[in-house]
Every structure is written in C-alpha cells, then in structure tokens.
Design an enzyme around this catalytic site. Sequence first.
Site, PDB file in Angstrom:
ATOM      1  N   LYS A   1       2.542   3.946   2.892  1.00 35.25           N
ATOM      2  CA  LYS A   1       2.870   3.997   1.469  1.00 35.25           C
ATOM      3  C   LYS A   1       3.467   5.374   1.106  1.00 35.25           C
ATOM      4  O   LYS A   1       3.409   6.313   1.924  1.00 35.25           O
ATOM      5  CB  LYS A   1       1.606   3.701   0.652  1.00 35.25           C
TER       6      LYS A   1
ATOM      7  N   TYR B   1       3.592  -7.742  -4.194  1.00 40.20           N
ATOM      8  CA  TYR B   1       2.237  -7.681  -4.755  1.00 40.20           C
ATOM      9  C   TYR B   1       1.992  -8.795  -5.771  1.00 40.20           C
ATOM     10  O   TYR B   1       1.110  -8.659  -6.622  1.00 40.20           O
ATOM     11  CB  TYR B   1       1.992  -6.309  -5.382  1.00 40.20           C
TER      12      TYR B   1
ATOM     13  N   ASN C   1      -3.984   4.878  -1.159  1.00 39.52           N
ATOM     14  CA  ASN C   1      -4.762   4.608   0.054  1.00 39.52           C
ATOM     15  C   ASN C   1      -3.910   4.509   1.321  1.00 39.52           C
ATOM     16  O   ASN C   1      -4.275   3.851   2.281  1.00 39.52           O
ATOM     17  CB  ASN C   1      -5.665   3.383  -0.143  1.00 39.52           C
TER      18      ASN C   1
ATOM     19  N   HIS D   1      -0.469  -0.057   3.828  1.00 46.01           N
ATOM     20  CA  HIS D   1      -0.609  -1.486   3.525  1.00 46.01           C
ATOM     21  C   HIS D   1      -0.612  -2.266   4.834  1.00 46.01           C
ATOM     22  O   HIS D   1       0.095  -1.902   5.771  1.00 46.01           O
ATOM     23  CB  HIS D   1       0.566  -1.993   2.672  1.00 46.01           C
TER      24      HIS D   1
ATOM     25  N   GLU E   1       5.386 -11.521   4.131  1.00 47.05           N
ATOM     26  CA  GLU E   1       5.775 -10.116   3.936  1.00 47.05           C
ATOM     27  C   GLU E   1       6.850  -9.693   4.941  1.00 47.05           C
ATOM     28  O   GLU E   1       7.769  -8.949   4.603  1.00 47.05           O
ATOM     29  CB  GLU E   1       4.529  -9.227   4.023  1.00 47.05           C
TER      30      GLU E   1
HETATM   31  P1  DAT Z   1      -5.409  -4.138   0.455  1.00 49.65           P
HETATM   32  O1  DAT Z   1      -4.298  -3.134   0.278  1.00 49.65           O
HETATM   33  O2  DAT Z   1      -6.569  -3.568   1.219  1.00 49.65           O
HETATM   34  O3  DAT Z   1      -4.939  -5.462   1.002  1.00 49.65           O
HETATM   35  P2  DAT Z   1      -5.573  -5.463  -2.135  1.00 49.65           P
HETATM   36  O4  DAT Z   1      -4.580  -6.438  -1.612  1.00 49.65           O
HETATM   37  O5  DAT Z   1      -6.833  -6.005  -2.740  1.00 49.65           O
HETATM   38  O6  DAT Z   1      -6.002  -4.410  -1.007  1.00 49.65           O
HETATM   39  O7  DAT Z   1      -4.893  -4.547  -3.235  1.00 49.65           O
HETATM   40  C1  DAT Z   1      -3.566  -4.082  -3.050  1.00 49.65           C
HETATM   41  C2  DAT Z   1      -3.492  -2.634  -3.469  1.00 49.65           C
HETATM   42  O8  DAT Z   1      -3.768  -2.529  -4.864  1.00 49.65           O
HETATM   43  C3  DAT Z   1      -4.532  -1.729  -2.807  1.00 49.65           C
HETATM   44  O9  DAT Z   1      -4.116  -1.258  -1.549  1.00 49.65           O
HETATM   45  C4  DAT Z   1      -4.665  -0.622  -3.799  1.00 49.65           C
HETATM   46  C5  DAT Z   1      -4.467  -1.321  -5.132  1.00 49.65           C
HETATM   47  N1  DAT Z   1      -5.757  -1.657  -5.753  1.00 49.65           N
HETATM   48  C6  DAT Z   1      -6.638  -2.600  -5.346  1.00 49.65           C
HETATM   49  N2  DAT Z   1      -7.706  -2.649  -6.137  1.00 49.65           N
HETATM   50  C7  DAT Z   1      -7.505  -1.705  -7.084  1.00 49.65           C
HETATM   51  C8  DAT Z   1      -8.255  -1.237  -8.188  1.00 49.65           C
HETATM   52  N3  DAT Z   1      -9.448  -1.776  -8.509  1.00 49.65           N
HETATM   53  N4  DAT Z   1      -7.739  -0.230  -8.938  1.00 49.65           N
HETATM   54  C9  DAT Z   1      -6.549   0.312  -8.640  1.00 49.65           C
HETATM   55  N5  DAT Z   1      -5.781  -0.078  -7.601  1.00 49.65           N
HETATM   56  C10 DAT Z   1      -6.259  -1.060  -6.843  1.00 49.65           C
HETATM   57 MG    MG Z   2      -3.765  -6.938   0.201  1.00 48.39          MG
END
Ligand code: DAT
Ligand code: MG
Length: 148
Positions: A9, A49, A112, A115, A126
Amino acid sequence: MEKTFLMVKPDGVQRNLIGEIVARFEKKGFQLVGAKLMSIPKELAEEHYGEHKERPFFGELVDFITSGPVFAMVWQGENVIATARQMMGSTNPKDAAPGTIRGDFGLTVGKNVIHGSDAPTSAEREIGLFFKDTGLVEYSKLVNEWVY
Ligand code: DAT
Ligand code: MG
C-alpha cells in the site's frame, strides 16, 4: 497453481518496504508472476474495495489507497492465498503477531502496509482488475524442484 493478488500500500511504498515485503514471499518459496508500481485511479479503488462500500471508513480507505503509488503483485504457489494472509497478519496491526508483515511494520488499521486477497474468488477478481491489461508471466523455475 494457485495465485493471489498482493499489494504494498502507499504507506509501505513511502516507507521503503517494497524490497522487504517481496523478499519475504520470495524466501518462502512463492513465485512472482506479475508486478507493477502504479497509481490507482479512484474508480479502480472503489471497485477493488467494493465489498466495503457501506462501511463508515470507505471514503477514507479509497482516499488512502489512491494517495500515492502502490506496488501491485501476483504471486503463485501451493496454498498461496491463505499462507500470504498468515504472513501479512491480522487486519489491525495492533492484533497482528510479531513476525508478520503488519505485526512488524504497522501500528494502525488505516495504514496497514499490505493488501492480500482473502479467498480464491477475490483473488481471481482482483487479479482481473489489476492485471487485465498487463497480463501475467508464466515461467518455470528449476528451484521449484527443491520447493515441492
Ligand atoms: P484486509 O485488508 O485484512 O483484507 P478488510 O478487507 O476487512 O481487511 O478491510 C480492508 C481495509 O480497510 C483494511 O486493510 C484496512 C481498512 N479497514 C478495515 N477495517 C477498518 C476500520 N474498522 N477502520 C478503518 N479502516 C479499516
Ligand atoms: Mg480484505
């Protein structure tokens, strides 16, 4: 062979973590079959997303992922989707185990570092979104005889 979509990212690119992250997947034994440094257009970010469209953090997420270049990759190997998720660690770096990418390099859920696709259907979707025009590179590596 199973394939997954991984992406350093914008925070990871700015923090000079591309090489560190690539090295982890290389050393594990996975094979890189596609990679590019790119800026994500807003429409692609929203589609990528899409599952989070209704979440309160969606706008922030799209703004962040389009805030600077990302390093998009496709990796292949046995069980690569689930194993890469394990190597990434939990979504929120505060819960990610030491030794994982998010555990070692992240502090907050908003930034974080990496991805990774979470299932075969999302990996296919994707890879299609990000490598439709570029294609992938199919090649054999002699070292695979020592990995498998
Ligand atoms: P991952 O990236 O582990 O697949 P995800 O698909 O649930 O996680 O979410 C996509 C991204 O969105 C994640 O990497 C960071 C952001 N995100 C997830 N939960 C969040 C939250 N509660 N507040 C802010 N950003 C969040
Ligand atoms: Mg995800």
